[in-house]
Design a protein around this motif. Sequence first.
Motif, PDB file in Angstrom:
ATOM      1  N   UNK A  14       0.819  -1.215   0.000  1.00  0.00           N
ATOM      2  CA  UNK A  14       0.000   0.000   0.000  1.00  0.00           C
ATOM      3  C   UNK A  14       0.850   1.260   0.000  1.00  0.00           C
ATOM      4  N   UNK A  15       2.150   1.140  -0.282  1.00  0.00           N
ATOM      5  CA  UNK A  15       3.050   2.291  -0.235  1.00  0.00           C
ATOM      6  C   UNK A  15       2.730   3.322  -1.308  1.00  0.00           C
ATOM      7  N   UNK A  16       2.415   2.865  -2.529  1.00  0.00           N
ATOM      8  CA  UNK A  16       2.126   3.811  -3.602  1.00  0.00           C
ATOM      9  C   UNK A  16       0.849   4.597  -3.311  1.00  0.00           C
ATOM     10  N   UNK A  17      -0.118   3.936  -2.689  1.00  0.00           N
ATOM     11  CA  UNK A  17      -1.343   4.653  -2.295  1.00  0.00           C
ATOM     12  C   UNK A  17      -1.030   5.780  -1.335  1.00  0.00           C
ATOM     13  N   UNK A  18      -0.206   5.514  -0.340  1.00  0.00           N
ATOM     14  CA  UNK A  18       0.113   6.534   0.659  1.00  0.00           C
ATOM     15  C   UNK A  18       0.864   7.696   0.006  1.00  0.00           C
ATOM     16  N   UNK A  19       1.787   7.411  -0.904  1.00  0.00           N
ATOM     17  CA  UNK A  19       2.507   8.476  -1.595  1.00  0.00           C
ATOM     18  C   UNK A  19       1.558   9.338  -2.417  1.00  0.00           C
ATOM     19  N   UNK A  20       0.644   8.723  -3.139  1.00  0.00           N
ATOM     20  CA  UNK A  20      -0.281   9.486  -3.981  1.00  0.00           C
ATOM     21  C   UNK A  20      -1.283  10.276  -3.153  1.00  0.00           C
ATOM     22  N   UNK A  21      -1.710   9.719  -2.028  1.00  0.00           N
ATOM     23  CA  UNK A  21      -2.653  10.437  -1.180  1.00  0.00           C
ATOM     24  C   UNK A  21      -1.980  11.544  -0.376  1.00  0.00           C
ATOM     25  N   UNK A  22      -0.745  11.315   0.053  1.00  0.00           N
ATOM     26  CA  UNK A  22      -0.092  12.259   0.936  1.00  0.00           C
ATOM     27  C   UNK A  22       0.848  13.234   0.273  1.00  0.00           C
ATOM     28  N   UNK A  23       1.343  12.907  -0.943  1.00  0.00           N
ATOM     29  CA  UNK A  23       2.318  13.771  -1.624  1.00  0.00           C
ATOM     30  C   UNK A  23       2.142  13.652  -3.142  1.00  0.00           C
ATOM     31  N   UNK A  24       0.951  13.978  -3.658  1.00  0.00           N
ATOM     32  CA  UNK A  24       0.664  13.718  -5.085  1.00  0.00           C
ATOM     33  C   UNK A  24       1.513  14.534  -6.041  1.00  0.00           C
ATOM     34  N   UNK A  25       1.878  15.764  -5.663  1.00  0.00           N
ATOM     35  CA  UNK A  25       2.670  16.592  -6.580  1.00  0.00           C
ATOM     36  C   UNK A  25       4.071  16.022  -6.797  1.00  0.00           C
ATOM     37  N   UNK A  26       4.572  15.258  -5.834  1.00  0.00           N
ATOM     38  CA  UNK A  26       5.887  14.639  -6.010  1.00  0.00           C
ATOM     39  C   UNK A  26       5.867  13.672  -7.182  1.00  0.00           C
ATOM     40  N   UNK A  27       4.770  12.937  -7.331  1.00  0.00           N
ATOM     41  CA  UNK A  27       4.676  12.006  -8.449  1.00  0.00           C
ATOM     42  C   UNK A  27       4.542  12.752  -9.775  1.00  0.00           C
ATOM     43  N   UNK A  28       3.777  13.837  -9.783  1.00  0.00           N
ATOM     44  CA  UNK A  28       3.645  14.636 -11.013  1.00  0.00           C
ATOM     45  C   UNK A  28       5.012  15.173 -11.426  1.00  0.00           C
ATOM     46  N   UNK A  29       5.768  15.711 -10.474  1.00  0.00           N
ATOM     47  CA  UNK A  29       7.099  16.229 -10.785  1.00  0.00           C
ATOM     48  C   UNK A  29       8.021  15.118 -11.259  1.00  0.00           C
ATOM     49  N   UNK A  30       7.999  13.967 -10.594  1.00  0.00           N
ATOM     50  CA  UNK A  30       8.885  12.868 -10.958  1.00  0.00           C
ATOM     51  C   UNK A  30       8.555  12.333 -12.349  1.00  0.00           C
ATOM     52  N   UNK A  31       7.280  12.235 -12.682  1.00  0.00           N
ATOM     53  CA  UNK A  31       6.903  11.783 -14.016  1.00  0.00           C
ATOM     54  C   UNK A  31       7.369  12.779 -15.078  1.00  0.00           C
TER      55      UNK A  31
END
Length: 618
Positions: free
Chosen positions: A301-318
């Motif tokens: 469930x780690x990816x869920x927590x990252x997307x729920x708690x720090x979604x802009x980090x994934x947008x920047x990383x992508x």
Amino acid sequence: MDLRFGDSRPTDEERAAVDALLGPPESSWEGADRSDADLRWARGGRAARDRRDLLLPGLHALNDRVGWISEGGLDYLCRRLTVPPSEAYGVATFYSMFSVRPRPATVLHVCTDLACAAAGAPRLCEAAEARLGPESGVTVERGPCLGLCERAPAALVVRAGEDAAGATAGGGVTRAAAVSAPAAPDAVVRAALAPENAPEEPPAALAVPQAPDPGLLLLGRVGTVDPADLDDYRAHGGYTALRRAFALGPAGVIREVTDSGLLGRGGAAFPTGRKWQATASQPDHPHYLVCNADESEPGTFKDRVLMEGDPYALVEAMTIAAYATGARHGYLYLRGEYPRALVRMEHAIAQARARGLLGDDILGQGFSFDIEIRRGAGAYICGEETALFNSIEGFRGEPRSKPPFPVEKGLFGKPTVANNVETLVNVLPVLTLGAQAYAAIGTGASTGPKLFCVSGSVDRPGIYELPFGATLGKLLTLAGVRDGLRAVLLGGAAGGFVRPDELDIPLTFEGTREAGTTLGSGVVMAFDDTVPLPRLLLRIAEFFRDESCGQCVPCRVGTVRQEEALHRIAERTGADAAADITLLREVGRAMRDASICGLGQTAWNAVESAIDRLGAYE
């Protein structure tokens, strides 16, 4: 292509749901009213076939609006996309979250997988089924892991309809309610009967026992930054990595990622820099970026927590990954069981686009990139990258034979780089710290920090961030392992068991390999002596039987034979059990050697380790 449409007609709701996604039909060929259409020609055939990839969103639109996919609704969607109904039916029936038979608008999915089963999910199911009869307007479905393991036993309430608050694409609404015994049955029944009154999910930070800790590289913003506020994200270091990426240039970014030693965090541990370089060097264009957020491994469930708690980090990383590999379009393939993560990521992408951080000419650098979200619908196999590509393209999510590899011919037959959420988010500290400083974390072969999903017989389940090289014992001590520890499962259902006297295993890819087990995606599930091990193994076998796509014989037949043998062993002992264990070894060897993808190749791992390391049936 054989198009044979039936006589069924869509309801007004079904037609509206499909038209909201695809736009109104332009000709009677696409389903427009003949009285308003010019019948001298048919438009849309070739153009519609080019939109085959909208089949999965179209199925979601129907399912979200009505609660199930009728023959008339499926027929109308097929006309709009020029897809043979037989093929669309095969796609619709591939996913567990869709139904092609009438069912109530509200569905209560109850997780019966490993962590939840150990926490009392069977009792929760029985109580919910007893109180939610046919007259309640709710159907109860027992299913695999919902990715809410830190709150086991977990349930997901999904309600279809047009007007419910929080509507998603297609007019549906999904609400998740996860509760813990002993109050679980009452809370779950209330949420199922009135999803709009369901209690709000706890903040993502509650899944991070170490929070708030600014020293964490991957989880440091979870619980500290407002996940909906782009300015708050930037005030806490957001978009520093992207600016450095633009300063380095695409080749410089790939060199930095390569020098950092970053390995993929999805379980295969392939060097990320090599994958990016292989994609970037392909002359065929366009290139695509796919973020695999379909984490369906029980206990993950780690990816869920990252997307729920720090979604802009994934947008920047992508965005950084796309810049490095020459991609102009990215897909975020997100688990259908993650409604809050969907809302958070939709908002983050929209805000980034509005502020010039996605779209054309990002930060004035002449680089264009955008992200499209595609929702999964309940298929573990879609975590395999080529099955995921087929799912996005509108086909059944069955793995492809390799070679060719995705870096050569991936999504839509073009060079594609696919990484999971944790891998991509690791790129941010690689660029902000520098490759050498990042590589100094962890060990020489496994660099950087790693996220571990800890659940089961522990007092503080959740996501833990530790540098590679920490021992299993240290991690379990942080999580508060309970007395009477019987076994620890590493890597989820596709992983392996270790004994309580093996807690000095270093949590690295090479360390777990040497110990005869696997790190996988970072699942760590502890089980005390109150958990019946044979029942746990049987559940793992049931999981793989259900989730096998059925494409190849070794997996399709082998997972069934494995479950049958474990059923027989659970019912008797002695010589017959010994014969079945011999059969299990033969079947497991055949699946491991001859299956097309990792599902069949790893379906025997956990059972084998339980027999050999734990003496499960002695």
